[in-house]
Design a protein around this motif. Sequence first.
Motif, PDB file in Angstrom:
ATOM      1  N   ILE A 143      39.507  15.180  33.654  1.00  0.00           N
ATOM      2  CA  ILE A 143      40.373  15.462  32.502  1.00  0.00           C
ATOM      3  C   ILE A 143      39.877  16.687  31.737  1.00  0.00           C
ATOM      4  O   ILE A 143      40.666  17.514  31.272  1.00  0.00           O
ATOM      5  CB  ILE A 143      40.451  14.235  31.568  1.00  0.00           C
ATOM      6  N   PHE A 144      38.556  16.818  31.627  1.00  0.00           N
ATOM      7  CA  PHE A 144      38.008  17.961  30.888  1.00  0.00           C
ATOM      8  C   PHE A 144      38.386  19.279  31.546  1.00  0.00           C
ATOM      9  O   PHE A 144      38.808  20.221  30.870  1.00  0.00           O
ATOM     10  CB  PHE A 144      36.489  17.847  30.778  1.00  0.00           C
ATOM     11  N   LEU A 178      41.939  20.031  30.835  1.00  0.00           N
ATOM     12  CA  LEU A 178      42.127  20.560  29.482  1.00  0.00           C
ATOM     13  C   LEU A 178      41.760  22.039  29.429  1.00  0.00           C
ATOM     14  O   LEU A 178      42.456  22.844  28.797  1.00  0.00           O
ATOM     15  CB  LEU A 178      41.268  19.766  28.491  1.00  0.00           C
ATOM     16  N   PRO A 218      41.519  22.390  20.409  1.00  0.00           N
ATOM     17  CA  PRO A 218      41.122  21.305  21.324  1.00  0.00           C
ATOM     18  C   PRO A 218      39.611  21.079  21.372  1.00  0.00           C
ATOM     19  O   PRO A 218      39.157  19.925  21.439  1.00  0.00           O
ATOM     20  CB  PRO A 218      41.646  21.782  22.689  1.00  0.00           C
ATOM     21  N   LEU A 274      37.987  12.463  24.672  1.00  0.00           N
ATOM     22  CA  LEU A 274      38.601  13.520  25.481  1.00  0.00           C
ATOM     23  C   LEU A 274      40.061  13.207  25.773  1.00  0.00           C
ATOM     24  O   LEU A 274      40.925  14.097  25.704  1.00  0.00           O
ATOM     25  CB  LEU A 274      37.829  13.679  26.796  1.00  0.00           C
ATOM     26  N   SER A 296      42.063  13.779  22.639  1.00  0.00           N
ATOM     27  CA  SER A 296      42.141  15.217  22.390  1.00  0.00           C
ATOM     28  C   SER A 296      43.122  15.898  23.338  1.00  0.00           C
ATOM     29  O   SER A 296      43.851  16.819  22.936  1.00  0.00           O
ATOM     30  CB  SER A 296      40.760  15.857  22.540  1.00  0.00           C
ATOM     31  N   THR A 297      43.152  15.450  24.597  1.00  0.00           N
ATOM     32  CA  THR A 297      44.063  16.046  25.582  1.00  0.00           C
ATOM     33  C   THR A 297      45.513  15.759  25.239  1.00  0.00           C
ATOM     34  O   THR A 297      46.377  16.643  25.322  1.00  0.00           O
ATOM     35  CB  THR A 297      43.728  15.522  26.995  1.00  0.00           C
ATOM     36  N   PHE A 348      47.223  21.923  33.879  1.00  0.00           N
ATOM     37  CA  PHE A 348      46.274  20.803  33.772  1.00  0.00           C
ATOM     38  C   PHE A 348      45.791  20.371  35.156  1.00  0.00           C
ATOM     39  O   PHE A 348      44.587  20.272  35.410  1.00  0.00           O
ATOM     40  CB  PHE A 348      46.933  19.626  33.048  1.00  0.00           C
TER      41      PHE A 348
END
Length: 471
Positions: free
Chosen positions: A72-73, A76, A257, A297, A300-301, A322
């Motif tokens: 996911i990071f 982002l 972000p 995270l 935040s995403t 993404f």
Amino acid sequence: MHAYWLSIVPFIVVIPIAIITKQVLPALALGLVVGSYLYSPHWIGGIQAAVNFVITALVEKSNIEIILFLYIFTGLVGMMKQTGGIKGFVKWSAEHVKTKKQALFLIWISILGTFSSPSFRMVTIGPIMRALIDKVNISAKELGYVIETTGTPIIALIPVATAFVGYMTSIINVSLKNNHITGDPYLLFIHSIPYNFFSFSIILLGIYFGFFHHDRKKVKHTAIPENEVQAKAKGWEDCHPVVAKELPAKSINLLVPLILVIVLTLLLTYISGVKHGGSGFQTFIKADVLNAMLVALIISTFLAFFFYLIQRFRLTDLMNAFFEGANNLMTVVALLSIVWGLSLVTNKLGFATFVTRHVSWIPPAFTPPVLFILGAMISYFIGSSWGTWGILMPLGVAMAHTSGASLPVIVGAVFASGAFGTFSSPLSDDTNTMAGVLDLEAVSYAHYKLKSGLIAAGVSAIGYLLVSFIH
């Protein structure tokens, strides 16, 4: 009598193959298969065992959390790139920095916003620095050197909100379980931070060489075809895909972000620590940090998606960015899966028992420096800190458990050895990424860094010997 010596065969396979091929993933995969056939010596049983070991590792809660966090990071970060967040930061910085001291100060202060991963830091700050080479009295090799000393060495010391902390905690956790040691892997990582002597040494050398020393040794510029675009680009624009001309320039799309991730991580970590009975600094130690980082995270995403949609970015473009960014991490996911599987199979073959029976003769004081030197050699030849940590941490923890050496010192020595290779090796991702952004020839640039890398390594080895005698 059980042949516990078979448990070291996978490592005997992995290390030379990785050094010869300069590829960590195939070497680890071969080691996993060899170990699995030793565990289940049937023409198809070995493959089945290898698959089962990997699956067993993947279904563990903490391991799934690590993979999700990393995936996911990077997704982002892909959206930050697509919405011009990175390019905006590069543009603003290139327009406002005028002198060498300002450039060096920017490199250091930018850690606050780019400490999450070395590659993210390099592609953010690197293009800015490339634009300033003709503007300030500083060479490309010096810029790259300073950026790298503020990359992996510092990020490996940060215990929250980085792409490293999940992996580092994970391999400690696996190594503790394999040796039937009860303990909190995250707390052990915290305690090991002061003993990552290489990171501290190279950071101090980076400050000295950056601010107080000027080296006139030449470093070759690249003539490699894949870097021609970077070599021909003027200024900062188009010298890297994250600053391509077709992208907008909106630094707010990077800052918002990142601030969300950091603030929410600290907040949720604190809340988790309170739930687990912590108070004061103990709150952050008792917290389920990995889970807090993942939840922060994800939130935040989602918020970043809405933030970008409000600016009229298309949802389709955001989703593509993404997943394009996240899918770049599949090699790392494969690496993690195989490292975890290899650790399980060597444990089943009796690796901890073998170490207990055969390395007890090594004086505890010599265990940390020997491990550091061994790890530094491995990491230099394979160019991977994560690969080195995955190979060496099970051995280090087993040796510490057997010899009575300090576990935090051993863990710190293993992490330090990987940091040496990432900084010094011409094969490392950091070296090649930085060389590509700054239009340098990777081998020549790595040779330029090697002297200070060896100085820091020498200081570290002596430090481990002294600390071991004290402990």
